[in-house]
Design an enzyme around this catalytic site. Structure first.
Site, PDB file in Angstrom:
ATOM      1  N   ASN A 143     -17.336  58.371 -63.257  1.00 11.02           N
ATOM      2  CA  ASN A 143     -16.256  57.558 -63.802  1.00 11.02           C
ATOM      3  C   ASN A 143     -16.450  57.402 -65.300  1.00 11.02           C
ATOM      4  OD1 ASN A 143     -14.985  57.075 -61.345  1.00 11.02           O
ATOM      5  ND2 ASN A 143     -16.053  55.149 -61.000  1.00 11.02           N
ATOM      6  N   ARG A 197     -14.842  59.902 -56.371  1.00 11.58           N
ATOM      7  CA  ARG A 197     -16.113  60.599 -56.600  1.00 11.58           C
ATOM      8  C   ARG A 197     -16.702  61.102 -55.290  1.00 11.58           C
ATOM      9  NH1 ARG A 197     -19.652  56.567 -59.718  1.00 11.58           N
ATOM     10  NH2 ARG A 197     -18.546  55.192 -58.304  1.00 11.58           N
TER      11      ARG A 197
END
Length: 88
Positions: free
Chosen positions: A36, A18
């Site tokens: 996620n 990320r």
């Protein structure tokens, strides 16, 4: 302008994926978010000029150092007017 929704599979959680995605999106001027999913995938939305979004799609295939991207599913989506790039 282009907007896509992306689902990334493989070893993509707990490897800095990320942060990698956000860093590159900010560098390229792409707007949207990355998060996620409970099933182990990463989900992202990219909005920007065609060439910006295409470069992001190229970069996520490589991912950060300890990741292993096995599959990237991309589908067009409506632009939502994101003003920055968020990690969720």
């Amino acid at each position: 302008m282009k907007a896509v929704e992306v689902f990334i599979s493989g070893r993509v959680q707990a490897v800095g994926f990320r942060a990698f995605t956000r860093r590159n999106a900010v560098m390229l001027g792409v707007r949207g978010y990355v998060e996620n999913l409970d099933d182990g995938r990463v989900h992202a939305v990219f909005e920007g000029e065609d060439h910006q979004v295409e470069k992001m799609l190229e970069l996520i295939w490589h991912g950060p150092r300890f990741s292993e991207v096995r599959e990237v599913k991309v589908k067009p989506t409506d632009r939502a007017g994101h003003t920055g790039f968020d990690v969720r």
